[in-house]
Scaffold this active site. Structure first.
Site, PDB file in Angstrom:
ATOM      1  N   ARG A   1       0.809  -1.217   0.000  1.00  0.00           N
ATOM      2  CA  ARG A   1       0.000   0.000   0.000  1.00  0.00           C
ATOM      3  C   ARG A   1       0.845   1.271   0.000  1.00  0.00           C
ATOM      4  O   ARG A   1       0.311   2.378   0.046  1.00  0.00           O
ATOM      5  CB  ARG A   1      -0.938  -0.023   1.198  1.00  0.00           C
ATOM      6  CG  ARG A   1      -1.958  -1.159   1.062  1.00  0.00           C
ATOM      7  CD  ARG A   1      -2.856  -1.312   2.240  1.00  0.00           C
ATOM      8  NE  ARG A   1      -3.521  -0.074   2.605  1.00  0.00           N
ATOM      9  CZ  ARG A   1      -4.106   0.120   3.774  1.00  0.00           C
ATOM     10  NH1 ARG A   1      -4.094  -0.819   4.683  1.00  0.00           N
ATOM     11  NH2 ARG A   1      -4.688   1.269   4.046  1.00  0.00           N
ATOM     12  N   CYS A   2       2.154   1.131  -0.078  1.00  0.00           N
ATOM     13  CA  CYS A   2       3.068   2.272  -0.044  1.00  0.00           C
ATOM     14  C   CYS A   2       3.244   2.837  -1.464  1.00  0.00           C
ATOM     15  O   CYS A   2       3.693   2.131  -2.374  1.00  0.00           O
ATOM     16  CB  CYS A   2       4.411   1.821   0.523  1.00  0.00           C
ATOM     17  SG  CYS A   2       5.738   3.014   0.366  1.00  0.00           S
TER      18      CYS A   2
END
Length: 117
Positions: A9-10
């Protein structure tokens, strides 16, 4: 083979992986949350990176803020810092690119271009 520790999710990790793909650089993707480096590995990566230990911390992460590490790190020993980093992959700055002779912490495109050219 290059290893890249990332968190799915980065957004910075996504940019780094896109850059590697566009430049046709093969790598093994490792989920830093599920399969984070242990203390021994972190010590090796730190040495290979040539950077101050504090640079290994994900200072913009939620866990870093929750633990108030900006206040605590200055008083911690190196051993305490390594133990803390090894306790949770979300404390480690990412992406973490591990090559045979170098470790790159975070994604700075110019630094990656210089290394791979």
């Amino acid at each position: 083979m290059i290893k890249v520790y990332c968190y799915s999710r980065c957004t910075t990790c996504k940019k780094a992986l896109k850059w590697l793909d566009e430049n046709k650089i093969e790598y093994k993707l490792i989920d830093i949350k599920e399969d984070h480096p242990d203390e021994k590995t972190l010590r090796q990566l730190h040495k290979k990176s040539g950077l101050p230990l504090r640079r290994l911390f994900n200072t913009s992460g939620q866990l870093y803020r929750e633990l108030e590490l900006s206040k605590k790190l200055p008083d911690m020993s190196e051993n305490e810092m390594f133990k803390l980093l090894a306790s949770d992959g979300m404390l480690v700055k990412r992406p973490l690119l591990v090559a045979k002779d170098k470790v790159l912490i975070g994604f700075k495109e110019a630094e990656w271009v210089e290394y791979f050219n």
